[in-house]
Design an enzyme around this catalytic site. Sequence first.
Site, short mmCIF file in Angstrom:
data_model
loop_
_atom_site.label_atom_id
_atom_site.label_comp_id
_atom_site.label_asym_id
_atom_site.label_seq_id
_atom_site.Cartn_x
_atom_site.Cartn_y
_atom_site.Cartn_z
N LYS A 86 1.09 -1.56 0.15
CA LYS A 86 -0.13 -0.05 0.42
C LYS A 86 0.65 1.11 0.17
CE LYS A 86 -4.11 0.33 2.50
NZ LYS A 86 -4.39 0.28 3.57
O1 G3P Z 1 -7.86 0.96 5.09
C1 G3P Z 1 -8.88 2.41 4.97
C2 G3P Z 1 -9.46 2.39 6.68
O2 G3P Z 1 -8.91 2.27 7.17
C3 G3P Z 1 -9.14 4.09 6.58
O3 G3P Z 1 -10.48 4.56 7.75
O4 G3P Z 1 -11.91 4.76 8.53
O5 G3P Z 1 -9.84 5.47 9.88
O6 G3P Z 1 -11.50 6.35 8.09
P1 G3P Z 1 -10.78 5.43 8.44
#
Ligand code: G3P
Length: 227
Positions: A86
């Site tokens: 990633k």
């Molecule tokens: O995979 C990306 C993700 O982990 C971001 O999620 O919930 O931190 O916005 P969030």
Amino acid sequence: MLYILDTADTEKIRRYTYYFPIAGVTTNPTIISKEKRDFLPLIKEIKGIVGDSRMFHIQTTSQDADKIIEEAKALREIIGEKLYIKVPISQEGLRATWMLKERGFNVTETAIFTQQQAMLAATAGADFVAPYVNRLDNIVSDGVNVVSEIVQMFKLNDIKTKVLAASFKTVEQVHKIAMVGCQSVTVNPDVLDQLIYHPMTMLAIDDFEADWKTVYGNKSILDLIKE
Ligand code: G3P
């Protein structure tokens, strides 16, 4: 649709890969840090759970393309072929993307907030682009619309890069993403629980059991066949 687990919690990965049709695991530095564990044993344990058939997406921590390549090489030694590197979108990230592709790595371009970021990542060769749906919604943008336009743009231009929608808080967000033809989502275990739950389903299951017992008591189909 590919469902991927967005967590580094090994107990949860064990549990949810046991029950759900999970295509892999995604992590990022925030997700890894939450576990407060040594990095190497943690990623080895996750690899042991996901096995050789599921993807494991790990984000590099360097901001510099050459260092990203070095991190990727070291990770591949440990994780093997199903590793997806990633890389957050940036100039160095884009350069790292095509360099990684030249070296045979799988790449997921992450932290995508706009359609053109996704297009550039795809053009650099990324296998997945990961737009952040809930974070877009939180800044009064429209996460589903951004994903929808990326999906359409890739179709129109015959681009093979897959859209891996990320950052979800609600069932509705995931459902709308599926309705715009997005190939894959990464969701945390709490969202996955919400996706499977409905009170009417629980009621129906309880009713099936109660009705059966009124006639057959505690006997199962197997008991009745073998009698
Ligand atoms: O995979 C990306 C993700 O982990 C971001 O999620 O919930 O931190 O916005 P969030």
